[in-house]
Design a protein around this motif. Sequence first.
Motif, PDB file in Angstrom:
ATOM      1  N   GLU A  44       1.135 -12.467  -1.203  1.00 15.77           N
ATOM      2  CA  GLU A  44       0.715 -11.458  -2.170  1.00 15.77           C
ATOM      3  C   GLU A  44      -0.468 -10.659  -1.623  1.00 15.77           C
ATOM      4  N   THR A  46      -1.674  -6.481   0.091  1.00 17.26           N
ATOM      5  CA  THR A  46      -1.250  -5.251   0.754  1.00 17.26           C
ATOM      6  C   THR A  46      -1.266  -5.471   2.259  1.00 17.26           C
ATOM      7  N   GLU A  57       3.271  -3.636  -0.083  1.00 16.68           N
ATOM      8  CA  GLU A  57       2.440  -4.263  -1.096  1.00 16.68           C
ATOM      9  C   GLU A  57       3.301  -5.274  -1.848  1.00 16.68           C
ATOM     10  N   ARG A  59       3.723  -7.873  -4.697  1.00 18.48           N
ATOM     11  CA  ARG A  59       3.127  -8.117  -6.011  1.00 18.48           C
ATOM     12  C   ARG A  59       3.842  -9.273  -6.699  1.00 18.48           C
ATOM     13  N   GLY A  60       3.087 -10.067  -7.391  1.00 19.89           N
ATOM     14  CA  GLY A  60       3.646 -11.079  -8.277  1.00 19.89           C
ATOM     15  C   GLY A  60       4.721 -11.945  -7.667  1.00 19.89           C
ATOM     16  N   THR A  63       8.354  -8.551  -6.847  1.00 19.34           N
ATOM     17  CA  THR A  63       8.301  -7.108  -6.638  1.00 19.34           C
ATOM     18  C   THR A  63       7.437  -6.768  -5.429  1.00 19.34           C
ATOM     19  N   THR A  80      10.393   0.808  -4.450  1.00 16.99           N
ATOM     20  CA  THR A  80      10.161  -0.498  -5.055  1.00 16.99           C
ATOM     21  C   THR A  80      11.283  -1.438  -4.630  1.00 16.99           C
TER      22      THR A  80
END
Length: 154
Positions: A44, A46, A57, A59-60, A63, A80
Amino acid sequence: MQTAENNEEKRNKIWQIVMAAATILIIIVAVFFLYRGFFGNPLEGTWLQDESDMTLEIRGKDTAVLTSSELLDGEKIEVTLKYTMNKKAKQITFKVDSESLAAAAESAKSDITANDVRAAVSSMITSFNYNLESNELTLTEWDYGDQLLFTRVK
């Protein structure tokens, strides 16, 4: 003599309160780091690719956002991605849906189609073995062994 005993009792009571608060704080910090170590996502953050301006990046839990201006002749795109990760096997698989490709094509200033965006990010839409050392992330493609090197930004 009685005031000296009262002061000693007050100091003992304050000392007990301070020690209890410090113990609780240490336990909370230890639980946080244990939880993050066992259940958190080690990737997790960047990541910037070493050879280009591609930024990933993560995320979580599922995603990721891929951003680059070099993939489509200077046109900045942001796609995305969805991913699944197996921490034990150190494997990550990136996927993209048609809505994300269409949204990336719409946000571009020139006449770019969703198929153009898919072709540009096709190197990331696959399965990788990952290796994380310090702030360096190496993604090795399963099929051909191609490697992508990233450095943690944040």
